[in-house]
Write an enzyme that holds these catalytic residues in place. Structure first.
Site, mmCIF file in Angstrom:
data_model
loop_
_atom_site.group_PDB
_atom_site.id
_atom_site.type_symbol
_atom_site.label_atom_id
_atom_site.label_comp_id
_atom_site.label_asym_id
_atom_site.label_seq_id
_atom_site.Cartn_x
_atom_site.Cartn_y
_atom_site.Cartn_z
ATOM 1 N N HIS A 99 -6.854 0.600 5.817
ATOM 2 C CA HIS A 99 -7.003 -0.194 7.042
ATOM 3 C C HIS A 99 -8.409 -0.090 7.661
ATOM 4 O O HIS A 99 -9.044 -1.098 7.960
ATOM 5 C CB HIS A 99 -5.978 0.228 8.091
ATOM 6 N N LYS A 141 0.852 -1.190 0.000
ATOM 7 C CA LYS A 141 0.000 0.000 0.000
ATOM 8 C C LYS A 141 0.893 1.248 0.000
ATOM 9 O O LYS A 141 2.039 1.124 0.416
ATOM 10 C CB LYS A 141 -0.953 -0.020 1.182
ATOM 11 N N LYS A 168 -2.866 10.297 14.573
ATOM 12 C CA LYS A 168 -1.514 10.158 15.121
ATOM 13 C C LYS A 168 -1.413 11.037 16.354
ATOM 14 O O LYS A 168 -2.152 12.001 16.501
ATOM 15 C CB LYS A 168 -0.505 10.622 14.073
HETATM 16 C C1 BG6 Z 1 0.786 2.026 8.027
HETATM 17 C C2 BG6 Z 1 0.743 3.522 7.968
HETATM 18 O O1 BG6 Z 1 0.113 1.469 6.931
HETATM 19 O O2 BG6 Z 1 0.173 1.581 9.230
HETATM 20 C C3 BG6 Z 1 1.411 4.136 9.180
HETATM 21 O O3 BG6 Z 1 1.409 3.966 6.794
HETATM 22 C C4 BG6 Z 1 0.814 3.567 10.449
HETATM 23 O O4 BG6 Z 1 1.288 5.548 9.166
HETATM 24 C C5 BG6 Z 1 0.815 2.043 10.396
HETATM 25 O O5 BG6 Z 1 1.585 4.030 11.548
HETATM 26 C C6 BG6 Z 1 0.053 1.474 11.579
HETATM 27 O O6 BG6 Z 1 0.220 0.081 11.588
HETATM 28 P P1 BG6 Z 1 0.217 -0.746 12.951
HETATM 29 O O7 BG6 Z 1 0.300 -2.160 12.507
HETATM 30 O O8 BG6 Z 1 1.393 -0.263 13.736
HETATM 31 O O9 BG6 Z 1 -1.072 -0.409 13.626
#
Ligand code: BG6
Length: 484
Positions: A245, A153, A341
């Site tokens: 996501h 992605k 974030k």
């Molecule tokens: C990624 C994003 O796809 O997912 C990031 O680009 C984000 O910005 C990350 O921090 C979060 O993934 P996880 O698995 O740490 O929740």
């Protein structure tokens, strides 16, 4: 984890000197190997344009991964020396791709591996088209065994670019060869959502508009943009988290029972959910950007003070949205999504609030109004379920909230990391956890007008739960964010 037998194959990583390879792909490949789940002959060929990278640097990265994961052993070290290879592709032109084809054939001969090949594009998105074309034109889209293309992605940056990228992919590969990654789908607890829903009919019978008041999906992060300003300034939260996501989580929560536990049957049901989502009203979207604050007791800078971020940047780092799924199961039930974030806590959670009793029997009591039963599914960290309900306080006619809970970590050890699951699925040829072309396009379509006309930006203090406008958004639906 038991899986179908895997064929010996060559796993080619384009972008092998990058962060993703070092942090995720190598450790996952090594773990699979250490568990004996990767093919007997899993050959990894890394490629990159970087001049100062070679076989030795690639193997050194792998050894560091072994050490940090506590997997260092003579056997694994031997595997690194035998099976990890690197090819520099400094120009990325057709000559380079021809050299790649020759190198693959040579490795297959040396290792006695049939021509089963996975090509993983661990590249910046702008490099996807030339890599797909390079592979295709060099004939690396077909072989006498299987050939699979894995794309990280973000897949496109809007509907049009996703359609163009799909068209390019399909010029060389058929959809059954394509594995579009959304690493959230590889998370064990996301997969368990399917089991939770479809193996436990007690929930399935109340999983609808008659019983459910609202559904919330929260993906809260405490991290900032982790030095990725170049990428994040161009993407922002909608492209980075929501289109992929959160939308995938929503589809799994809301989908109908698939006709079989098979990739396309599951993806068909997810597609129907996305197709039924009504256009998002601009008043149902709140965008935010973090300013300085304290996260976990540590002062952190504002987004606009992050290195390489424009001082007047309008990029959103937070989004809260209300969506409606206009189908028989969900019509009228608000789906409230939020992600950001530098929030108060790292947590990914789905909260399903059920309707309150129709008559408030206990209202005259000196107790707060009855709260709805809420099923909270925690995806990370501390994976598990909590179902809250009211009980009577002994000796008094007062109500108190209690919960039934289940924690994954208390029952199971060794929960595989998302990339481990996804890489194993790639080599076993299981597309269930990968995003099909129509799904990726439809999810871009959902957010097109927000991408074109983003709502105004609300600033929020780092270490909080985001802008107050998001609280106002959820209050309209008579509820509040969980966790608050
Ligand atoms: C990624 C994003 O796809 O997912 C990031 O680009 C984000 O910005 C990350 O921090 C979060 O993934 P996880 O698995 O740490 O929740």
């Amino acid at each position: 984890m038991t899986k179908a037998a895997v064929d010996p194959c060559i796993f080619v990583i384009l972008g092998a000197s990058g962060d993703l390879t070092r942090r995720k792909l190598l450790p996952a490949l090594l773990r699979l190997n250490a568990k004996g789940m990767a093919p007997d002959k899993l050959i990894v060929l890394g490629t990159a344009r970087t001049a100062d990278f070679d076989d030795a640097a690639f193997r050194a990265d792998a050894r560091r991964s072994l050490q940090s994961a506590g997997m260092s052993s003579e056997e694994m070290s031997h595997w690194c020396d035998e099976c990890l290879h690197f090819l520099q592709m400094s120009k990325g032109d057709s000559d380079d791709y021809r050299r790649l084809a020759t190198c693959i054939e040579q490795l297959e001969r040396e290792h006695g591996t049939p021509a089963n090949r996975a090509f993983y594009l661990a590249l910046p998105p702008r490099a996807f088209p030339s890599a797909i074309e390079g592979l295709g034109e060099a004939g690396l889209n077909r072989s006498s065994g299987w050939t699979r293309l894995v794309i990280e992605k973000p897949f496109g940056r809007d509907l049009k670019s996703a359609q163009e990228l799909n068209a390019l992919v399909h010029r060389y590969y058929n959809e059954a060869q394509v594995y579009r990654i959304d690493h959230y789908l590889g998370k064990e607890t996301v997969q368990n959502l399917l089991v939770f829903r479809f193996a436990n009919p007690i929930f399935e019978t109340i999983w609808n508009r008659d019983r459910v008041e609202s559904v919330q999906i929260t993906v809260a992060e405490t991290v900032g943009i982790e030095g990725r300003a170049g990428y994040y300034e161009e993407s922002g939260v909608l492209r980075d988290m929501v289109q992929n996501h959160l939308t995938q989580l929503l589809a799994v929560v809301a989908m109908e029972v698939p006709s079989a536990f098979k990739a396309n049957a599951i993806r068909n049901e997810k597609m129907k959910v996305l197709d039924s989502i009504s256009p998002i009203h601009p008043n149902d979207a709140v965008f935010g950007q973090y300013i300085e604050g304290m996260v976990d007791g540590i002062p952190v800078p504002a987004y606009r003070q992050e290195p390489k971020v424009r001082p007047d940047s309008q990029t959103a780092t937070y989004a809260a949205l209300r969506l409606e799924i206009a189908n028989w199961r969900w019509q009228g039930v608000p789906f409230l999504l939020r992600t950001g974030k530098r929030l108060a806590k790292r947590i990914t959670q789905i909260a399903v609030s059920f309707r309150c009793p129709p008559v408030a029997l206990f209202r005259p009591n000196p107790c707060p109004e009855i709260q709805p039963n809420v099923l909270v599914i925690t995806i990370q960290p501390d994976e598990g379920f909590d179902l809250s309900f009211e009980v009577k306080v002994p000796g008094d006619m007062r109500l108190q909230r209690q919960s039934l809970d289940f924690r994954y970590g208390e029952v199971f050890s060794d929960i595989p990391e998302a990339y481990e699951t996804l890489l194993l699925d790639i080599v076993t040829g299981d597309q269930t956890l990968f995003v099909r072309a129509d799904l990726v396009e439809t999810s871009w379509h959902l957010y097109s007008h927000l991408l074109e006309n983003p709502p105004g930006l609300h600033l929020y203090t780092s270490g909080t739960w985001g802008p107050s406008a998001a609280d106002a958004l959820i209050k309209k639906h008579g509820t509040k964010w969980l966790p608050e």
